[in-house]
Scaffold this active site. Structure first.
Site, PDB file in Angstrom:
ATOM      1  N   GLY A 169      60.410   6.030  53.786  1.00  0.00           N
ATOM      2  CA  GLY A 169      59.792   6.966  52.835  1.00  0.00           C
ATOM      3  C   GLY A 169      60.434   6.902  51.459  1.00  0.00           C
ATOM      4  O   GLY A 169      61.145   5.945  51.130  1.00  0.00           O
ATOM      5  N   ASP A 173      54.310  -0.440  65.921  1.00  0.00           N
ATOM      6  CA  ASP A 173      55.558   0.023  65.296  1.00  0.00           C
ATOM      7  C   ASP A 173      56.183   1.151  66.133  1.00  0.00           C
ATOM      8  O   ASP A 173      55.586   1.610  67.107  1.00  0.00           O
ATOM      9  CB  ASP A 173      55.204   0.493  63.865  1.00  0.00           C
ATOM     10  CG  ASP A 173      56.389   0.435  62.923  1.00  0.00           C
ATOM     11  OD1 ASP A 173      57.408  -0.181  63.263  1.00  0.00           O
ATOM     12  OD2 ASP A 173      56.288   1.022  61.826  1.00  0.00           O
TER      13      ASP A 173
HETATM   14  P1  13P Z   1      58.297   2.853  54.354  1.00  0.00           P
HETATM   15  O1  13P Z   1      57.290   3.937  54.595  1.00  0.00           O
HETATM   16  O2  13P Z   1      59.531   3.376  53.728  1.00  0.00           O
HETATM   17  O3  13P Z   1      57.723   1.706  53.628  1.00  0.00           O
HETATM   18  O4  13P Z   1      58.775   2.338  55.787  1.00  0.00           O
HETATM   19  C1  13P Z   1      57.846   1.739  56.630  1.00  0.00           C
HETATM   20  C2  13P Z   1      58.477   1.355  57.900  1.00  0.00           C
HETATM   21  O5  13P Z   1      59.626   1.015  57.987  1.00  0.00           O
HETATM   22  C3  13P Z   1      57.607   1.367  59.076  1.00  0.00           C
HETATM   23  O6  13P Z   1      58.255   0.937  60.213  1.00  0.00           O
END
Ligand code: 13P
Length: 284
Positions: A179, A82
């Protein structure tokens, strides 16, 4: 099924009309539980690894763990790196990953094009697919990040961006944010339809926690293929551990807490998976 290629997973989802959840995992348990639920639900899944977690979850151990666990379930399981801001962050992962994200979304447009195209040019000959981001998915703690459409993805620019960079999938900003959301998300579905019509590669929704179920599912119906989730898993896991300790104390130690938290955490994962299969397809 043996560990699967992320881009192949997403292309199947795009062709059949369902969404693939990507859960960012933080330890062995969260990875194992995501893969276990994918097996039970017959749902393809991606295990996401955030480079910042490397100090607490060794990346090589994580990659080998995912491959081993993937071989024990019927559903395909992929492994994706990611948010990486540059190639230097990606480089140490290339041996064990076949899917990475280059996130130049905070940069001016031309610089985002440049850094994305550079990563694509290095990764493609190695058989590694590249997710990029256009528009900027900010923080759910900022109302401006959620609601100001200046941060959203332009459909016209998306077509040009994909053409110039050669990226394999695109993360878009349509009112989603990372988040906890301080203001209820109200995703811009008109914009999503225009982006979907403008480009044909898989689309990715970041900030998949806290989005109301009907909006989450509607994205899958409208052709979004990958859905990133971290906060709901992370917080759900912590809350499940707290509940066990509040109710049963700590006399069984971490073993008792982990085992006690397993089913509740798996239900958080299962809930997200089921929303992303709106047609109720029997996949695996
Ligand atoms: P969230 O923490 O809001 O679920 O987002 C995760 C995300 O987009 C990781 O790339």
């Amino acid at each position: 099924m043996p560990y699967a290629n992320c881009l192949e997973i997403l292309k199947d989802a795009q062709a059949k009309g369902y969404g693939v959840p990507m859960f960012n995992v933080l330890d062995y348990e969260s990875a194992a539980w995501v893969i276990e639920v994918a097996g039970e639900e017959g749902m393809p899944v991606e295990i996401g690894f955030y480079p910042g977690f490397a100090p607490s979850f060794d990346p090589v151990v994580a990659a080998l763990t995912v491959r081993e666990l993937a071989s024990r379930v019927k559903a395909p399981v992929g492994l994706h790196l990611d948010h990486s801001p540059n190639f230097a962050t990606i480089a140490p992962f290339l041996k064990h990953w076949d899917s990475v994200m280059i996130d130049g979304s905070s940069l001016p447009y031309e610089e985002n094009v440049k850094v994305t195209a550079e990563v694509v040019n290095i990764c493609h000959p190695m058989g590694i697919s590249v997710e990029a981001e256009l528009g900027h998915v900010g923080s759910g703690s900022s109302v401006d990040d959620i609601q100001n459409s200046d941060h959203y993805t332009s459909p016209e620019q998306a077509a040009e961006f994909v053409e110039r960079t050669g990226c394999d999938s695109l993360a878009v900003a349509i009112g989603n944010a990372h988040g906890h959301y301080v203001a209820a998300p109200n995703l811009d579905f008109d914009r999503l339809a225009k982006i979907r019509a403008a480009i044909d590669i898989p689309l990715v929704l970041h900030g998949g926690s806290g989005i109301p179920d009907e909006q989450f599912g509607k994205c899958a119906v409208m052709g979004m293929s990958k859905f990133n989730v971290f906060t709901d898993l992370n917080v759900g896991y912590a809350e499940a551990i707290k509940k066990v300790i509040d109710e049963k104390g700590t006399s069984r130690g971490m073993l008792g807490a982990m085992l006690g938290a397993k089913e509740a955490t798996k239900e958080v994962i299962r809930h997200k998976m089921r929303i992303l299969n709106p047609k109720g397809l029997r996949l695996y």
